[in-house]
Design an enzyme around this catalytic site. Structure first.
Site, PDB file in Angstrom:
ATOM      1  N   GLU A   1       0.850  -1.200   0.000  1.00  0.00           N
ATOM      2  CA  GLU A   1       0.000   0.000   0.000  1.00  0.00           C
ATOM      3  C   GLU A   1       0.884   1.247   0.000  1.00  0.00           C
ATOM      4  OE1 GLU A   1      -2.526   1.522  -0.574  1.00  0.00           O
ATOM      5  OE2 GLU A   1      -3.856   1.974   1.100  1.00  0.00           O
ATOM      6  N   ASP A   2       0.419   2.310  -0.638  1.00  0.00           N
ATOM      7  CA  ASP A   2       1.247   3.522  -0.721  1.00  0.00           C
ATOM      8  C   ASP A   2       1.386   4.236   0.620  1.00  0.00           C
ATOM      9  OD1 ASP A   2      -1.424   4.305  -0.662  1.00  0.00           O
ATOM     10  OD2 ASP A   2      -1.305   5.628  -2.417  1.00  0.00           O
TER      11      ASP A   2
ATOM     12  N   ASP B   1      -2.914   6.403   6.464  1.00  0.00           N
ATOM     13  CA  ASP B   1      -3.236   7.723   7.017  1.00  0.00           C
ATOM     14  C   ASP B   1      -4.221   7.507   8.179  1.00  0.00           C
ATOM     15  OD1 ASP B   1      -3.448  10.731   6.560  1.00  0.00           O
ATOM     16  OD2 ASP B   1      -5.447  10.218   5.944  1.00  0.00           O
TER      17      ASP B   1
ATOM     18  N   PHE C   1      -0.315  16.546   3.483  1.00  0.00           N
ATOM     19  CA  PHE C   1      -0.776  15.860   2.274  1.00  0.00           C
ATOM     20  C   PHE C   1       0.424  15.619   1.363  1.00  0.00           C
ATOM     21  CE2 PHE C   1      -2.897  15.348  -1.839  1.00  0.00           C
ATOM     22  CZ  PHE C   1      -3.820  14.374  -1.485  1.00  0.00           C
TER      23      PHE C   1
ATOM     24  N   ARG D   1       1.152  11.820  -9.862  1.00  0.00           N
ATOM     25  CA  ARG D   1       1.529  10.438  -9.546  1.00  0.00           C
ATOM     26  C   ARG D   1       2.872  10.052 -10.154  1.00  0.00           C
ATOM     27  NH1 ARG D   1      -2.931   7.706  -7.369  1.00  0.00           N
ATOM     28  NH2 ARG D   1      -4.943   8.246  -8.248  1.00  0.00           N
TER      29      ARG D   1
HETATM   30  P1  5GP Z   1      -6.513   5.976   4.940  1.00  0.00           P
HETATM   31  O1  5GP Z   1      -7.691   5.054   4.736  1.00  0.00           O
HETATM   32  O2  5GP Z   1      -5.393   5.318   5.704  1.00  0.00           O
HETATM   33  O3  5GP Z   1      -6.935   7.277   5.533  1.00  0.00           O
HETATM   34  O4  5GP Z   1      -5.959   6.375   3.541  1.00  0.00           O
HETATM   35  C1  5GP Z   1      -5.635   5.476   2.593  1.00  0.00           C
HETATM   36  C2  5GP Z   1      -5.632   6.066   1.206  1.00  0.00           C
HETATM   37  O5  5GP Z   1      -5.897   7.480   1.171  1.00  0.00           O
HETATM   38  C3  5GP Z   1      -4.274   5.899   0.597  1.00  0.00           C
HETATM   39  O6  5GP Z   1      -4.171   4.676  -0.059  1.00  0.00           O
HETATM   40  C4  5GP Z   1      -4.217   7.057  -0.372  1.00  0.00           C
HETATM   41  O7  5GP Z   1      -4.830   6.702  -1.576  1.00  0.00           O
HETATM   42  C5  5GP Z   1      -5.023   8.138   0.286  1.00  0.00           C
HETATM   43  N1  5GP Z   1      -4.150   9.047   1.048  1.00  0.00           N
HETATM   44  C6  5GP Z   1      -3.957   9.107   2.381  1.00  0.00           C
HETATM   45  N2  5GP Z   1      -3.080  10.064   2.712  1.00  0.00           N
HETATM   46  C7  5GP Z   1      -2.698  10.637   1.539  1.00  0.00           C
HETATM   47  C8  5GP Z   1      -1.778  11.676   1.211  1.00  0.00           C
HETATM   48  O8  5GP Z   1      -1.103  12.306   2.051  1.00  0.00           O
HETATM   49  N3  5GP Z   1      -1.650  11.975  -0.106  1.00  0.00           N
HETATM   50  C9  5GP Z   1      -2.348  11.335  -1.078  1.00  0.00           C
HETATM   51  N4  5GP Z   1      -2.120  11.710  -2.335  1.00  0.00           N
HETATM   52  N5  5GP Z   1      -3.211  10.335  -0.810  1.00  0.00           N
HETATM   53  C10 5GP Z   1      -3.386   9.994   0.497  1.00  0.00           C
END
Ligand code: 5GP
Length: 193
Positions: free
Chosen positions: A113-114, A117, A170, A183
């Site tokens: 996973e990238d 958050d 972000f 990207r």
């Molecule tokens: P979570 O569910 O943990 O809040 O977020 C997961 C997804 O939200 C990540 O796979 C990503 O696609 C997006 N995301 C969360 N934080 C960031 C960020 O700082 N930048 C970007 N571009 N996408 C984010």
């Protein structure tokens, strides 16, 4: 193990209409991926049936580079989940876009996973896999961890392999987008509002 980011102030640049500051250089990413792959190779050295599942769209570059440093045999699958839409904050709603996967019974599964958050996306996906597939093991490799943003619902989430720990900003680049753009940048940058 994870690495923090060196916080030497770098200049603010404007790319694809976004003001940003480079946080993690292309070289730093590649060096860290080699070290992560070494940990992954050691973890799975006796595995005969590793499946790496990348979460699209954001993990496409991370996956492509990481698997080239992985030396144990593995199959590669993709799922597509969405939670940010075009916003710069999580919607709190995980939208499964494509969850088609082969039978994972008795397989060693590594999710790639990238960024984690709020943690809600990975909380959803790991629970989904656990409820439907009797995997032999299930681990998570993430490029970026934003621990300050974690929601209480995801506090139990375990990140087995972490590239870098970052602050609650972000991020864009190296697979991560802002409204679809950025990207393709080879580095990770912090958006400056
Ligand atoms: P979570 O569910 O943990 O809040 O977020 C997961 C997804 O939200 C990540 O796979 C990503 O696609 C997006 N995301 C969360 N934080 C960031 C960020 O700082 N930048 C970007 N571009 N996408 C984010």
């Amino acid at each position: 193990m994870s690495a923090g980011t060196e916080n030497a102030a770098s200049e603010v640049i404007l790319i694809q209409d976004t003001r940003m500051e480079v946080l993690i250089s292309e070289d730093a990413i590649q060096n860290r991926l080699k070290a992560m792959a070494a940990e992954i190779n050691a973890q799975y050295k006796d595995s005969q049936n590793l499946v790496v599942i990348a979460v699209l769209k954001g993990a496409f570059l991370f996956l492509a580079d990481l698997v080239r440093y992985i030396t144990v045999p593995c199959e590669i699958e993709f799922v597509r989940l969405s939670s940010y839409g075009n916003q710069m904050h999580s919607s709190g709603q995980v939208r499964p876009v494509d969850l088609s996967l082969p039978n994972l019974a008795d397989r060693d599964v590594l999710i790639v996973e990238d960024i984690v958050d709020t943690g809600l996306t990975m909380q959803f996906f790991t629970e989904y896999l656990r409820s439907l597939h009797h995997t032999r093991s299930l681990r998570l490799a993430v490029l970026l961890d934003k621990p300050e943003a974690r929601k209480p619902e995801a506090k139990e989430l375990v990140l087995d392999f972490v590239g870098f720990t970052v602050g609650n900003d972000f991020m864009v680049g190296y697979g991560l987008d802002k409204a679809g753009l950025c990207r393709n940048l080879p580095f990770v940058a912090r958006v400056i509002q």
